[in-house]
Design a protein around this motif. Structure first.
Motif, PDB file in Angstrom:
ATOM      1  N   GLU A   1       0.826  -1.204   0.000  1.00  0.00           N
ATOM      2  CA  GLU A   1       0.000   0.000   0.000  1.00  0.00           C
ATOM      3  C   GLU A   1       0.858   1.252   0.000  1.00  0.00           C
ATOM      4  N   MET A   2       1.944   1.217   0.767  1.00  0.00           N
ATOM      5  CA  MET A   2       2.821   2.372   0.928  1.00  0.00           C
ATOM      6  C   MET A   2       4.181   1.846   1.364  1.00  0.00           C
ATOM      7  N   LEU A   3       5.242   2.565   1.026  1.00  0.00           N
ATOM      8  CA  LEU A   3       6.581   2.247   1.491  1.00  0.00           C
ATOM      9  C   LEU A   3       7.009   3.306   2.499  1.00  0.00           C
ATOM     10  N   MET A   4       7.345   2.871   3.706  1.00  0.00           N
ATOM     11  CA  MET A   4       7.863   3.804   4.713  1.00  0.00           C
ATOM     12  C   MET A   4       9.383   3.879   4.553  1.00  0.00           C
ATOM     13  N   ILE A   5       9.905   5.085   4.426  1.00  0.00           N
ATOM     14  CA  ILE A   5      11.350   5.273   4.291  1.00  0.00           C
ATOM     15  C   ILE A   5      11.925   5.619   5.660  1.00  0.00           C
ATOM     16  N   GLU A   6      12.750   4.726   6.170  1.00  0.00           N
ATOM     17  CA  GLU A   6      13.383   4.876   7.474  1.00  0.00           C
ATOM     18  C   GLU A   6      14.312   6.087   7.465  1.00  0.00           C
ATOM     19  N   SER A   7      14.243   6.892   8.531  1.00  0.00           N
ATOM     20  CA  SER A   7      15.024   8.126   8.580  1.00  0.00           C
ATOM     21  C   SER A   7      16.458   7.920   9.056  1.00  0.00           C
ATOM     22  N   GLU A   8      16.695   6.880   9.860  1.00  0.00           N
ATOM     23  CA  GLU A   8      18.052   6.672  10.381  1.00  0.00           C
ATOM     24  C   GLU A   8      19.016   6.400   9.233  1.00  0.00           C
ATOM     25  N   GLY A   9      20.139   7.076   9.278  1.00  0.00           N
ATOM     26  CA  GLY A   9      21.116   6.962   8.210  1.00  0.00           C
ATOM     27  C   GLY A   9      20.882   7.949   7.083  1.00  0.00           C
ATOM     28  N   ILE A  10      19.730   8.644   7.120  1.00  0.00           N
ATOM     29  CA  ILE A  10      19.405   9.617   6.071  1.00  0.00           C
ATOM     30  C   ILE A  10      19.249  11.018   6.678  1.00  0.00           C
ATOM     31  N   THR A  11      18.273  11.191   7.567  1.00  0.00           N
ATOM     32  CA  THR A  11      18.100  12.487   8.238  1.00  0.00           C
ATOM     33  C   THR A  11      18.151  12.365   9.755  1.00  0.00           C
ATOM     34  N   GLU A  12      18.294  11.170  10.270  1.00  0.00           N
ATOM     35  CA  GLU A  12      18.311  10.939  11.719  1.00  0.00           C
ATOM     36  C   GLU A  12      19.600  10.234  12.122  1.00  0.00           C
ATOM     37  N   ASN A  13      20.213  10.711  13.208  1.00  0.00           N
ATOM     38  CA  ASN A  13      21.458  10.123  13.718  1.00  0.00           C
ATOM     39  C   ASN A  13      22.551  10.078  12.652  1.00  0.00           C
ATOM     40  N   VAL A  14      22.696  11.197  11.944  1.00  0.00           N
ATOM     41  CA  VAL A  14      23.764  11.341  10.957  1.00  0.00           C
ATOM     42  C   VAL A  14      24.427  12.704  11.160  1.00  0.00           C
ATOM     43  N   VAL A  15      25.666  12.804  10.749  1.00  0.00           N
ATOM     44  CA  VAL A  15      26.375  14.085  10.834  1.00  0.00           C
ATOM     45  C   VAL A  15      25.812  15.051   9.804  1.00  0.00           C
TER      46      VAL A  15
END
Length: 292
Positions: A201-215
């Protein structure tokens, strides 16, 4: 979906004379446009039926989904879970699990049997959507697609969660995540295409490694994902005002976002174009007419 006409004004709002962006009416999940999913009880143990009812009394027209993050809902009294799913449904809001299926895949001696039992029990408690995460696991993509079809065959909607960060979902430190490493975005895109074809139905894109907990944010990864997969099939984790502001600023008011319940009105104001920061104030617009 033609959005040039047909958007509804806020119900019973006392300030209809103030200009704001016409937004898609519910049910938005069916069209994949402007969906807002909020986080339910997990970090905040006080988020029960009363808080949910109060939140939706104020913000229900801007909220499309309620997610019971993690696996905390498996420890909650079943009658309380059912009470909360009933409250959500009264406001035309779907209810989603978090990615707890990973626990079953990692520990079960009969994964097919136990996943089916899990999905059936979620359905009994009023859930509509099963999130299928593999942030801690290595799972063949075709098996992931089988999970999607299993959920569908049991009368539920499947929402796989994809990311590039190994070990995502565990609130690890930046150092730990950097040590674990990331995968190539091409693999995420290829998996996303298979899962969409399987009926996700939908794909959830995990934020860690992209906009969360990254420099530094990996906007290059987001650009690749958005240019390669249908935006109407993508939802982005964005439980940080700076993050969801970036999505709205760069991809418009119809981008699908997952935020904390405390941020529902803040995000609604941004989508409507009536408030923002110095980066977005007065700059978020669309080209549509209100429904008469």
């Amino acid at each position: 979906m033609n959005l040039s006409k047909g958007a509804l004004r806020p119900a019973k709002a006392g300030f209809d004379f103030i200009a704001s962006n016409p937004l898609p009416p519910k049910p938005r999940l069916a069209h994949g446009l402007g969906v807002t999913e909020i986080r339910g009880p997990y970090y905040n143990a006080a988020f029960g039926p009363t808080v949910l009812a109060d939140t939706l009394k104020i913000a229900s027209q801007w909220v499309d989904g309620l997610k019971f993050a993690g696996g905390g809902f498996t420890l909650m009294p079943a009658d309380v879970v059912r009470e909360m799913t009933d409250i959500a449904h009264k406001h035309d809001i779907y209810v989603s699990t978090g990615g707890f299926v990973e626990r079953l895949l990692a520990t079960s001696n009969d994964r097919v049997r136990d996943v089916e039992r899990y999905v059936k029990q979620c359905k009994n408690l009023g859930f509509d959507v099963i999130e299928l995460s593999t942030g801690f696991l290595s799972l063949p993509v075709q098996d992931w697609a089988e999970l999607v079809q299993c959920v569908q065959n049991l009368g539920m909607k499947a929402k796989p969660e994809l990311g590039i960060q190994w070990g995502a979902g565990g609130d690890a430190s930046i150092t730990d995540l950097e040590r674990a490493g990331t995968s190539d975005v091409g693999g995420l895109i290829d998996a996303g295409k298979v899962l969409i074809d399987a009926g996700a139905e939908m794909l959830m894109i995990e934020s860690e490694g992209i906009t969360e907990n990254v420099v530094e944010w990996r906007t290059d990864v987001l650009s690749s994902i958005i240019h390669s997969l249908p935006l109407t099939k993508l939802m982005f984790e964005a439980a940080d005002p700076k993050v969801f502001e970036w999505y709205i600023q760069n991809h418009g008011v119809d981008v699908n976002l997952f935020v904390d319940h405390s941020q529902a009105i803040q995000l609604a104001c941004l989508r409507a174009g009536i408030w923002g920061t110095n980066q977005t104030f007065g700059r978020i617009v669309n080209f549509r007419s209100w429904k008469a």
